[in-house]
Design a protein around this motif. Structure first.
Motif, PDB file in Angstrom:
ATOM      1  N   ASP A   1      26.314 -10.942 -59.771  1.00  0.00           N
ATOM      2  CA  ASP A   1      24.900 -11.311 -59.707  1.00  0.00           C
ATOM      3  C   ASP A   1      24.589 -12.355 -60.772  1.00  0.00           C
ATOM      4  O   ASP A   1      25.096 -12.278 -61.889  1.00  0.00           O
TER       5      ASP A   1
ATOM      6  N   ARG B   1      26.614  -6.790 -64.113  1.00  0.00           N
ATOM      7  CA  ARG B   1      26.353  -7.692 -62.986  1.00  0.00           C
ATOM      8  C   ARG B   1      27.560  -7.897 -62.086  1.00  0.00           C
ATOM      9  O   ARG B   1      27.490  -8.641 -61.112  1.00  0.00           O
TER      10      ARG B   1
ATOM     11  N   THR C   1      21.771 -15.221 -52.248  1.00  0.00           N
ATOM     12  CA  THR C   1      20.581 -15.387 -53.079  1.00  0.00           C
ATOM     13  C   THR C   1      20.718 -14.645 -54.400  1.00  0.00           C
ATOM     14  O   THR C   1      20.114 -15.027 -55.400  1.00  0.00           O
ATOM     15  N   GLU C   2      21.524 -13.570 -54.444  1.00  0.00           N
ATOM     16  CA  GLU C   2      21.688 -12.773 -55.667  1.00  0.00           C
ATOM     17  C   GLU C   2      22.775 -13.306 -56.583  1.00  0.00           C
ATOM     18  O   GLU C   2      22.831 -12.963 -57.752  1.00  0.00           O
TER      19      GLU C   2
END
Length: 110
Positions: free
Chosen positions: A87, A70, A8-9
């Motif tokens: 991410d 990220r 999900t990330e």
């Protein structure tokens, strides 16, 4: 099978790093002896004091179009085989990785 997993990330990428590889770049996908797929990455940095890890993070951030903050190494900090988390939008990151690894699988100017 792709060497990355969606979450999900963002995505988690299995990477095989070649430090002191002469240039920074993504060299496509390789299947290891155990059948596991990895994204092949080479960096100019040496594997001392985290230099190669920093170079891998910077290379992947630039290649995937995300800020360096990220990208983080989840495991394999002292190994050639690493698990790297990125991410962002999982679908977009996956598509970008697929393009990167597909174009780098062929030889030619680049």
């Amino acid at each position: 099978m792709d060497p990355w997993r969606y979450s999900t990330e963002g995505i988690s990428i299995a990477v095989r790093v070649t430090p002191r590889g002469g240039r920074d770049g993504v060299d496509g996908i390789e299947t290891l002896a155990n059948g596991r797929s990895v994204v092949k990455v080479r960096v100019r940095a040496i594997a001392e004091g985290g230099e190669a890890n920093r170079a891998v993070s910077e290379l992947l951030a630039k290649a995937l179009g995300v800020p360096k903050a990220r990208v983080r190494i989840l495991s394999g900090a002292t190994s050639r085989l690493k698990q790297v988390a990125v991410d962002g939008d999982p679908k977009g990151l996956g598509e970008t990785l697929r393009r990167l690894t597909a174009t780098k699988a062929r030889s030619g100017p680049g």
